[in-house]
Design a protein around this motif. Structure first.
Motif, PDB file in Angstrom:
ATOM      1  N   TRP A  17       0.809  -1.219   0.000  1.00  0.00           N
ATOM      2  CA  TRP A  17       0.000   0.000   0.000  1.00  0.00           C
ATOM      3  C   TRP A  17       0.842   1.270   0.000  1.00  0.00           C
ATOM      4  O   TRP A  17       0.408   2.307  -0.519  1.00  0.00           O
ATOM      5  CB  TRP A  17      -0.967  -0.012   1.182  1.00  0.00           C
ATOM      6  CG  TRP A  17      -2.187  -0.828   0.858  1.00  0.00           C
ATOM      7  CD1 TRP A  17      -2.471  -2.090   1.279  1.00  0.00           C
ATOM      8  CD2 TRP A  17      -3.247  -0.443  -0.012  1.00  0.00           C
ATOM      9  NE1 TRP A  17      -3.653  -2.512   0.717  1.00  0.00           N
ATOM     10  CE2 TRP A  17      -4.151  -1.526  -0.069  1.00  0.00           C
ATOM     11  CE3 TRP A  17      -3.531   0.712  -0.748  1.00  0.00           C
ATOM     12  CZ2 TRP A  17      -5.320  -1.487  -0.834  1.00  0.00           C
ATOM     13  CZ3 TRP A  17      -4.691   0.759  -1.507  1.00  0.00           C
ATOM     14  CH2 TRP A  17      -5.570  -0.323  -1.544  1.00  0.00           C
ATOM     15  N   ALA A  18       2.048   1.201   0.521  1.00  0.00           N
ATOM     16  CA  ALA A  18       2.915   2.382   0.513  1.00  0.00           C
ATOM     17  C   ALA A  18       3.509   2.658  -0.860  1.00  0.00           C
ATOM     18  O   ALA A  18       3.931   3.789  -1.133  1.00  0.00           O
ATOM     19  CB  ALA A  18       4.035   2.216   1.539  1.00  0.00           C
ATOM     20  N   ASN A  19       3.526   1.647  -1.736  1.00  0.00           N
ATOM     21  CA  ASN A  19       4.230   1.793  -3.010  1.00  0.00           C
ATOM     22  C   ASN A  19       3.368   1.635  -4.251  1.00  0.00           C
ATOM     23  O   ASN A  19       3.875   1.804  -5.370  1.00  0.00           O
ATOM     24  CB  ASN A  19       5.376   0.771  -3.074  1.00  0.00           C
ATOM     25  CG  ASN A  19       6.489   1.088  -2.105  1.00  0.00           C
ATOM     26  OD1 ASN A  19       7.341   1.931  -2.366  1.00  0.00           O
ATOM     27  ND2 ASN A  19       6.475   0.432  -0.959  1.00  0.00           N
ATOM     28  N   MET A  20       2.091   1.299  -4.082  1.00  0.00           N
ATOM     29  CA  MET A  20       1.226   1.192  -5.253  1.00  0.00           C
ATOM     30  C   MET A  20       0.770   2.580  -5.710  1.00  0.00           C
ATOM     31  O   MET A  20       0.671   3.497  -4.900  1.00  0.00           O
ATOM     32  CB  MET A  20       0.017   0.327  -4.915  1.00  0.00           C
ATOM     33  CG  MET A  20       0.348  -1.150  -4.833  1.00  0.00           C
ATOM     34  SD  MET A  20       0.871  -1.860  -6.415  1.00  0.00           S
ATOM     35  CE  MET A  20      -0.701  -2.027  -7.273  1.00  0.00           C
ATOM     36  N   PRO A  21       0.492   2.740  -7.034  1.00  0.00           N
ATOM     37  CA  PRO A  21       0.486   1.724  -8.092  1.00  0.00           C
ATOM     38  C   PRO A  21       1.842   1.523  -8.782  1.00  0.00           C
ATOM     39  O   PRO A  21       1.968   0.645  -9.622  1.00  0.00           O
ATOM     40  CB  PRO A  21      -0.525   2.285  -9.076  1.00  0.00           C
ATOM     41  CG  PRO A  21      -0.341   3.768  -8.977  1.00  0.00           C
ATOM     42  CD  PRO A  21      -0.063   4.036  -7.521  1.00  0.00           C
ATOM     43  N   ASP A  22       2.842   2.334  -8.435  1.00  0.00           N
ATOM     44  CA  ASP A  22       4.127   2.232  -9.129  1.00  0.00           C
ATOM     45  C   ASP A  22       4.780   0.865  -8.931  1.00  0.00           C
ATOM     46  O   ASP A  22       5.509   0.385  -9.806  1.00  0.00           O
ATOM     47  CB  ASP A  22       5.077   3.331  -8.643  1.00  0.00           C
ATOM     48  CG  ASP A  22       4.606   4.728  -9.034  1.00  0.00           C
ATOM     49  OD1 ASP A  22       3.752   4.828  -9.930  1.00  0.00           O
ATOM     50  OD2 ASP A  22       5.070   5.696  -8.427  1.00  0.00           O
ATOM     51  N   TYR A  23       4.527   0.259  -7.785  1.00  0.00           N
ATOM     52  CA  TYR A  23       5.171  -1.021  -7.486  1.00  0.00           C
ATOM     53  C   TYR A  23       4.870  -2.066  -8.558  1.00  0.00           C
ATOM     54  O   TYR A  23       5.720  -2.906  -8.883  1.00  0.00           O
ATOM     55  CB  TYR A  23       4.712  -1.525  -6.118  1.00  0.00           C
ATOM     56  CG  TYR A  23       5.594  -2.599  -5.525  1.00  0.00           C
ATOM     57  CD1 TYR A  23       6.725  -2.276  -4.788  1.00  0.00           C
ATOM     58  CD2 TYR A  23       5.297  -3.948  -5.711  1.00  0.00           C
ATOM     59  CE1 TYR A  23       7.547  -3.258  -4.248  1.00  0.00           C
ATOM     60  CE2 TYR A  23       6.110  -4.940  -5.170  1.00  0.00           C
ATOM     61  CZ  TYR A  23       7.232  -4.587  -4.438  1.00  0.00           C
ATOM     62  OH  TYR A  23       8.041  -5.566  -3.919  1.00  0.00           O
TER      63      TYR A  23
END
Length: 525
Positions: free
Chosen positions: A335-341
């Motif tokens: 959740w800390a890195n979406m949607p780029d993850y």
């Protein structure tokens, strides 16, 4: 309680007095949620089996059956408790097959003032719900699922600026919830982590337990899914689905694991065998991820076994670490890195998934066994996923998008929030080190040391050159060679990289040549 096949999900009469529709997603079957404390005549709960959720990847048939069967059982329990439920079956003629479409129909039908939902666990579904809230233009509320040990906001803050190493995240979770600590706040047993004691190779004793879940006849549901045209993969006997579909079954499975299996979990949690697909793992992840069990009740049951002298600290600590450490950690990363993850591909992996990921038709005994087991059971334990199918994908440079879709579809317990950080992060190192400090790459020595897979294999686990050399061996060194510049500065990889660089070219050339030939014909390995 009657079987899921007898649940008719009749269309309830929704009077104009209905004030609120509350949406329950298929992985939100939390009977202890505050919503369900007492029936409210002004509230109608909405559950739906829809093609927009079955079709975004190709799922294992047992995954679709388990989720739908559990949803029907949950809806039945709500109705018996006095709640009003509007349930859309996959084949209902008035089912629009989308969340927004079904909600719009019910809002118009009832004149309800608004609707509510619990926070979804997947970014994809969050976008669907936010879009629906805008277009439906009715009062809308999103509440917590009351399931995880960190709220979503807390999870995001934990990893917002710098993702901590899982070990330190885990220690903080133990301190926060006062788990396995002595009176001085120190870890019981003198160590935070007993992982070094949990790497035994299973050789047939102690006897591995039977599959923990009793058979459930879902034949009628299977026919509905087939009639609806849902595309699936894998195998199933619809008269004997062996996954939990109710909280009662989940609780019984937890109790059986703690009493009968947990004592041996620690020593053999990294072991693999052709003779026992489960070994001493709990297979509770399905019940947890559908929220039929709460993580705290699971770890507290394990800790109680240790306190009662029924399980060693090595087993209990290792199990607790998986639940409150790893499971909570990967959700925070997600959740800390979406949607780029979801776009990360740090190692520039581009090869397509070999066809045998879908069939198991490969001469590599370890891969053949794990893939076939996955197709048959919808399950593989974490070391099988990480060090067999995931390790091969890493070494061969398979595209993260294709690997993600395979893991997300084939495993009954797979949802994107937990699958993607494990796959794209832990297994593939596609996130460049966000989840793990090094790529979990390994050759045949690791596989042979932790399993009986190498016995009778077409490939020779000792060979590193020429036809018949184990693909894990030659692809491992090809992986090191092509990424040597990247990993030479990695403290946990530098020694391996430097050792490879110092090898004479005449020694390296035949290894790389064999690997190159294998990479050109991955489908026929």
């Amino acid at each position: 309680m009657s079987s899921v096949s007898s649940f008719h999900a009749q269309k309830v009469d929704l009077p104009m007095s209905t004030q609120t529709l509350r949406l329950i997603l298929g992985d939100q079957l939390n009977a202890r949620h505050p919503w369900f404390v007492r029936p409210d005549a002004s509230v109608c709960y909405v559950m739906m089996e829809i093609r927009s959720e079955t079709d975004y990847v190709v799922h294992h048939i047992q995954k679709v059956l388990t989720i739908f069967a559990a949803m029907r059982r949950f809806a039945q329990a709500l109705q018996q408790a006095g709640h009003r439920v509007r349930y859309f079956k996959i084949g209902d003629p008035d089912n629009t097959q989308t969340i927004e479409g079904n909600l719009r129909m019910l809002l118009d039908e009832t004149g309800a003032a608004g609707w509510a939902c619990m926070e979804p666990d997947e970014w994809r579904v969050q976008q669907i719900l936010e879009a629906a809230a805008k277009t439906l233009a009715r009062p809308f509320e999103m509440v917590s699922t009351e399931h995880f040990l960190l709220t979503r906001a807390e999870a995001i803050r934990t990893c917002a600026t710098r993702v901590p190493r899982m070990e330190f995240f885990y220690r903080e979770m133990r301190r926060r919830y006062q788990l396995l600590l002595d009176a001085d706040g120190q870890p019981v047993g003198g160590k935070w982590n007993f992982d070094a004691s949990n790497r035994g190779r299973w050789q047939g004793q102690p006897q591995a337990p039977d599959w923990p879940w009793a058979a459930e006849d879902v034949s009628a549901l299977y026919q509905e899914i087939q009639a609806a045209g849902v595309r699936t993969m894998g195998e199933v006997d619809p008269a004997a689905l062996r996954w939990p579909v109710s909280r009662k079954q989940a609780k019984a499975g937890l109790q059986a694991f703690v009493q009968q299996v947990l004592p041996h979990f620690g020593a053999y949690q990294d072991a693999m065998s052709v003779h026992a697909p489960l070994l001493f793992h709990s297979a509770l992840s399905v019940a947890l991820n559908l929220k039929m069990l709460h993580p705290l009740e699971v770890v507290e049951a394990a800790i109680a076994a240790w306190q009662g002298g029924e399980a060693p600290i090595e087993s209990v600590e290792g199990f607790v670490r998986q639940i409150i450490g790893w499971r909570e950690f990967v959700r925070a990363v997600y959740w800390a890195n979406m949607p780029d993850y979801a776009q990360l591909n740090a190692l520039d992996a581009t090869r397509p998934l070999p066809a045998w990921y879908w069939s198991g038709e490969t001469r590599m005994n370890c891969v053949r066994h794990v893939v076939r087991q996955s197709l048959t059971l919808g399950y593989a334990h974490h070391i099988q996923r990480l060090m067999i199918t995931g390790n091969f994908a890493l070494l061969a440079g398979l595209h993260p998008d294709e690997v993600d879709a395979w893991y997300l579809g084939i495993y009954v317990d797979a949802f994107e929030w937990v699958e993607m950080p494990n796959t794209r992060g832990m297994a593939l190192f596609a996130d460049g080190g966000t989840v793990g400090s090094k790529p979990y790459a390994g050759g045949a020595n690791y596989i042979k040391g932790q399993s009986d897979y190498c016995s009778g294999c077409h490939y020779d686990s000792k060979r590193r050159v020429g036809e018949g050399a184990c693909p894990f061996n030659v692809l491992y060194w090809h992986f090191i060679d092509r990424h040597q510049d990247r990993f030479s500065a990695n403290p946990r990889m530098a020694m391996i990289v430097n050792g490879w660089k110092k090898r004479p070219d005449p020694e390296k050339a035949p290894i790389l040549a064999t690997a190159g030939r294998y990479l050109e014909r991955l489908d026929t390995l």
